[in-house]
Design an enzyme around this catalytic site. Structure first.
Site, PDB file in Angstrom:
ATOM      1  N   ARG A 127      40.251  29.077  87.101  1.00  0.00           N
ATOM      2  CA  ARG A 127      40.832  28.633  85.830  1.00  0.00           C
ATOM      3  C   ARG A 127      39.795  28.720  84.717  1.00  0.00           C
ATOM      4  NH1 ARG A 127      44.169  23.343  86.696  1.00  0.00           N
ATOM      5  NH2 ARG A 127      45.036  24.048  84.729  1.00  0.00           N
TER       6      ARG A 127
ATOM      7  N   ALA B  57      41.476  16.205  84.871  1.00  0.00           N
ATOM      8  CA  ALA B  57      40.550  16.690  83.848  1.00  0.00           C
ATOM      9  C   ALA B  57      39.311  15.811  83.700  1.00  0.00           C
ATOM     10  CB  ALA B  57      41.274  16.813  82.509  1.00  0.00           C
TER      11      ALA B  57
ATOM     12  N   ASN C 160      41.388  12.795  93.169  1.00  0.00           N
ATOM     13  CA  ASN C 160      41.682  13.901  92.256  1.00  0.00           C
ATOM     14  C   ASN C 160      41.646  13.299  90.862  1.00  0.00           C
ATOM     15  OD1 ASN C 160      42.711  15.922  90.650  1.00  0.00           O
ATOM     16  ND2 ASN C 160      44.303  16.526  92.094  1.00  0.00           N
TER      17      ASN C 160
ATOM     18  N   TYR D  89      50.966  23.700  90.015  1.00  0.00           N
ATOM     19  CA  TYR D  89      50.958  22.441  90.765  1.00  0.00           C
ATOM     20  C   TYR D  89      52.106  22.277  91.752  1.00  0.00           C
ATOM     21  CZ  TYR D  89      47.459  21.313  87.297  1.00  0.00           C
ATOM     22  OH  TYR D  89      46.338  21.334  86.511  1.00  0.00           O
TER      23      TYR D  89
ATOM     24  N   GLU E  42      36.228  14.674  96.687  1.00  0.00           N
ATOM     25  CA  GLU E  42      36.882  15.191  95.485  1.00  0.00           C
ATOM     26  C   GLU E  42      37.905  16.245  95.893  1.00  0.00           C
ATOM     27  OE1 GLU E  42      35.595  17.975  91.661  1.00  0.00           O
ATOM     28  OE2 GLU E  42      34.033  17.134  92.939  1.00  0.00           O
TER      29      GLU E  42
ATOM     30  N   PRO F 180      44.705  11.587  85.494  1.00  0.00           N
ATOM     31  CA  PRO F 180      45.665  11.875  84.438  1.00  0.00           C
ATOM     32  C   PRO F 180      46.578  13.055  84.743  1.00  0.00           C
ATOM     33  CG  PRO F 180      43.447  12.453  83.735  1.00  0.00           C
ATOM     34  CD  PRO F 180      43.324  11.728  85.035  1.00  0.00           C
ATOM     35  N   ASN F 181      47.824  12.848  84.375  1.00  0.00           N
ATOM     36  CA  ASN F 181      48.896  13.845  84.447  1.00  0.00           C
ATOM     37  C   ASN F 181      49.380  14.155  85.860  1.00  0.00           C
ATOM     38  OD1 ASN F 181      48.966  14.234  81.565  1.00  0.00           O
ATOM     39  ND2 ASN F 181      47.037  15.352  81.808  1.00  0.00           N
TER      40      ASN F 181
ATOM     41  N   ARG G  35      55.513  19.308  86.222  1.00  0.00           N
ATOM     42  CA  ARG G  35      54.495  19.869  85.337  1.00  0.00           C
ATOM     43  C   ARG G  35      53.979  21.206  85.871  1.00  0.00           C
ATOM     44  NH1 ARG G  35      48.345  18.122  85.681  1.00  0.00           N
ATOM     45  NH2 ARG G  35      47.530  19.322  83.963  1.00  0.00           N
TER      46      ARG G  35
END
Length: 154
Positions: free
Chosen positions: A105, A75, A72, A22, A96, A9-10, A17
């Site tokens: 983070r 979230a 990847n 990123y 991963e 996602p995203n 973004r």
């Protein structure tokens, strides 16, 4: 050797973004660079914002058609027991990757649901995290890939 890169996602918003985290490149542009850098690998790319679609893709490529998966999960890495179970169930080894350093983070990102069932995890090197994962697959002989990670109990 067929390797697929899966993005969750995203990650379709890369380049637009949160550029401070990123970067400013789209993944599609970077993927073209990866294909040039790894001519011996037959690379493909898939992105979805939907958990079930990502699981379906893992099932599709996870039983012999591909020799490796660079994943990847965004979230979902930190929240999806279903994706973790899918990785555990397939035969194809998964590496991963994360663009950001997830350990620098928020605390929820410090735990990966999928890491116990992956060959390894790479984070914090920007888009180069994908290149490092591909280097792993490129350098490993087929019998060295999948050295028993799937046999670990959870």
């Amino acid at each position: 050797m067929k390797i697929i890169i899966l993005n969750g996602p995203n990650l379709n918003l890369l380049g637009t973004r949160e550029k401070a985290i990123y970067g400013s490149r789209s993944f599609e542009d970077y993927f073209d660079e990866l294909k040039e850098a790894f001519p011996a690998l037959e690379l493909s790319y898939f992105q979805s914002n939907t958990e079930g679609v990502l699981i379906d893709k893992l099932h599709e490529v996870g039983f012999g058609s591909h020799k490796g998966i660079v994943f990847n999960a965004g979230a979902y890495t930190h929240t999806s027991l279903a994706i973790s179970d899918a990785i555990k169930a397939i035969e194809t080894p998964v590496v991963e990757v994360h663009i950001s350093n997830v350990f620098a983070r928020d605390a929820i990102r410090h735990k990966s649901m999928m890491a116990p069932f992956c060959q390894g995890s790479i984070s914090g090197f920007g888009l180069e995290s994908y290149r490092l994962a591909l280097q792993y697959f490129e350098r490993m002989k087929p019998k060295q890939i999948g050295f028993g990670v799937k046999n670990q109990s959870s």
